[in-house]
Design a protein around this motif. Structure first.
Motif, PDB file in Angstrom:
ATOM      1  N   ASN A   1      66.545  28.328  12.442  1.00  0.00           N
ATOM      2  CA  ASN A   1      65.145  27.946  12.559  1.00  0.00           C
ATOM      3  C   ASN A   1      64.895  27.187  13.855  1.00  0.00           C
ATOM      4  N   GLU A   2      65.791  26.264  14.205  1.00  0.00           N
ATOM      5  CA  GLU A   2      65.642  25.518  15.455  1.00  0.00           C
ATOM      6  C   GLU A   2      65.767  26.422  16.674  1.00  0.00           C
TER       7      GLU A   2
ATOM      8  N   LYS B   1      69.030  26.289   8.880  1.00  0.00           N
ATOM      9  CA  LYS B   1      68.359  25.221   9.627  1.00  0.00           C
ATOM     10  C   LYS B   1      68.589  25.389  11.129  1.00  0.00           C
TER      11      LYS B   1
ATOM     12  N   ILE C   1      66.351  28.053   0.729  1.00  0.00           N
ATOM     13  CA  ILE C   1      66.303  26.620   1.034  1.00  0.00           C
ATOM     14  C   ILE C   1      66.841  25.786  -0.128  1.00  0.00           C
TER      15      ILE C   1
END
Length: 75
Positions: A57-58, A54, A4
């Protein structure tokens, strides 16, 4: 294992590769290496891309734990 931290941008994504009817997903964060390999049935050519963590993750939030049949509808 996707990082991250933005100081090494290549670690903030995962390599998605389709090669010889297998799907590979590889991620590193500087300390860990994660690899997933699964068969895939496709007629398309081999390809590879780096997908941002990201987005992955969605996608994982929207996936169901149960397998269900997907029906296609033609209009």
């Amino acid at each position: 294992a996707v990082s991250i931290e933005e100081n090494r941008p290549i670690f903030t994504g995962a390599l998605l590769e389709v090669k010889e009817s297998k799907l590979y997903l590889v991620a590193v964060d500087g300390f860990r290496l994660a690899l997933r390999k699964t068969p895939v049935f496709t007629d398309s050519q081999d390809f590879s891309a780096i997908v941002p963590g990201k987005y992955l993750n969605e996608v994982s939030k929207n996936l169901l734990d149960e397998e269900e049949m997907i029906k296609t509808v033609s209009f």
